[in-house]
Enzyme design. Sequence first.
Site, PDB file in Angstrom:
ATOM      1  N   THR A 121       7.586   0.247   3.863  1.00 25.22           N
ATOM      2  CA  THR A 121       7.946   1.654   3.569  1.00 25.22           C
ATOM      3  C   THR A 121       9.369   1.927   2.488  1.00 25.22           C
ATOM      4  O   THR A 121       9.324   2.386   1.636  1.00 25.22           O
ATOM      5  CB  THR A 121       8.220   2.676   4.595  1.00 25.22           C
ATOM      6  OG1 THR A 121       6.950   2.563   5.352  1.00 25.22           O
ATOM      7  CG2 THR A 121       8.846   3.902   4.378  1.00 25.22           C
ATOM      8  N   PHE A 161       0.759  -1.150   0.040  1.00 22.76           N
ATOM      9  CA  PHE A 161       0.041   0.004   0.057  1.00 22.76           C
ATOM     10  C   PHE A 161       0.819   1.160  -0.033  1.00 22.76           C
ATOM     11  O   PHE A 161       0.423   2.204  -0.484  1.00 22.76           O
ATOM     12  CB  PHE A 161      -0.972  -0.036   1.154  1.00 22.76           C
ATOM     13  CG  PHE A 161      -0.278   0.453   2.424  1.00 22.76           C
ATOM     14  CD1 PHE A 161      -0.508   1.620   2.985  1.00 22.76           C
ATOM     15  CD2 PHE A 161       0.362  -0.530   3.420  1.00 22.76           C
ATOM     16  CE1 PHE A 161       0.116   1.865   4.245  1.00 22.76           C
ATOM     17  CE2 PHE A 161       0.978  -0.182   4.522  1.00 22.76           C
ATOM     18  CZ  PHE A 161       0.709   1.247   4.871  1.00 22.76           C
ATOM     19  N   LYS A 162       2.044   1.127   0.401  1.00 29.44           N
ATOM     20  CA  LYS A 162       2.949   2.304   0.487  1.00 29.44           C
ATOM     21  C   LYS A 162       3.309   2.899  -0.643  1.00 29.44           C
ATOM     22  O   LYS A 162       3.971   3.968  -0.634  1.00 29.44           O
ATOM     23  CB  LYS A 162       3.973   2.087   1.519  1.00 29.44           C
ATOM     24  CG  LYS A 162       3.477   1.924   2.841  1.00 29.44           C
ATOM     25  CD  LYS A 162       4.578   1.329   3.943  1.00 29.44           C
ATOM     26  CE  LYS A 162       4.145   1.451   5.404  1.00 29.44           C
ATOM     27  NZ  LYS A 162       4.764   1.105   6.368  1.00 29.44           N
ATOM     28  N   ASP A 163       3.200   1.929  -1.826  1.00 27.80           N
ATOM     29  CA  ASP A 163       3.341   2.641  -3.147  1.00 27.80           C
ATOM     30  C   ASP A 163       2.986   4.193  -3.478  1.00 27.80           C
ATOM     31  O   ASP A 163       3.179   4.955  -4.096  1.00 27.80           O
ATOM     32  CB  ASP A 163       2.996   1.431  -4.333  1.00 27.80           C
ATOM     33  CG  ASP A 163       3.873   0.543  -4.427  1.00 27.80           C
ATOM     34  OD1 ASP A 163       5.340   0.852  -4.310  1.00 27.80           O
ATOM     35  OD2 ASP A 163       3.764  -0.629  -4.549  1.00 27.80           O
TER      36      ASP A 163
END
Length: 421
Positions: free
Chosen positions: A128, A95-97
């Site tokens: 991250t 999700f940190k993309d």
Amino acid sequence: MVSFKEATILGQAPDKGLYFPERIPLLNSELIRHMDQYKKEELAFRIMLPYVGNTITEEALYQIVSETVNFDFPLVAINDTISSLELFHGPTLAFKDVGARFMSRCLGYFCKDQTAKITVLVATSGDTGGAVANGFLGVEGVEVVILYPSGKVSPVQELQLTTCGQNITALEVSGTFDDCQAMVKSAFMDSELNSHMQLTSANSINVARWLPQQLYYFFALQQWKDQHSAPVIAVPSGNFGNICAGLLAYLSGLPVAHFIAACNVNDAVPDYLRTGTFQPKEAVATISNAMDVGSPSNFVRIMEMFGKNHPVISQLVSGYTVTDDATRATIKAVYTSDHYILDPHGAVAYHALNHYLQQHPLQKGMILETAHPVKFPQTVEAAIGKTLDVPDSAKALFGKHKQSIFLQPVFQELKAYLLTR
């Protein structure tokens, strides 16, 4: 008060605090009502524009958000009551993309007319690092230094952050994520370091990393089929940037029935929600390693949003603590009953949401599935009894060689490295 540009470049405020929007914009009710009629890019542009203000041209911002969200965010039904918002279809399977891609492009825009290089200093508990490395790889005028806890990230996560080269350097710290985060925060406060170089952070303490995380909550509601009731959303929570962004979206007008902060045994926030007292703790290593945070930085932003009003916060957010044994059992049970493969973080969220829905049987909800299961093969394969299919983007990593610099969890070692690199 500072501009979005200044907050992005500085990362952390001079008084050691976190930057926060002067006001939370209320989105047009028609936009909320007709979200499903907008393309992702257009919706993302409209959401981010009030935060960016005039620091980026509208044309450039539209290009930035288009590049940020140019992959899928499918909401997949696991069963009749729980769906999964899959946030792992980006380049680093996590999700940190979203935050890393948005921030890297904003920083590249701000640096285009600047001669001095900016050093991005970031601590990671898992995803991250890879997302930041991928997002900033080759960005002119920016050097990236990533600190990660040795032996406490998965093999795929480690390869993603240690095999880039170019302007990306990985520092392997013999400690915990909290140690890495403390070293990064100390660097921002060190006058000698800051007189020698321009430092900023790509952790979720940076507004340009944190603010765009609200986007996928809107993408989730675009796909929510139940027009008569809002969803309960369970968020795997470690440093609390993700759920904090969801709460920001809620205060902007997004319809959400309830939030669940799904934690592993690192339970400082669930304790607060139960007792009204927030007490940071030493981080404990678990199989959901990206959530192994004992002192979550972003919790202060949640407190700011709600005026430190415990009754209000605890009415909107429930906290759950999930053990490793329960996590493994959940992965196995969901695969057996619904043929859906959870990663350990998604399993923590599922366990918490399922427990909540048993007590609120008229509601339905979704989990945020924050990472691809292949990032945690040992845990997942043992639970489901089969070998995972490896995506092509991950296969390419296994032919690369790790490159890292080993440090003790002492700020002076980080400072010496930065001053002599």
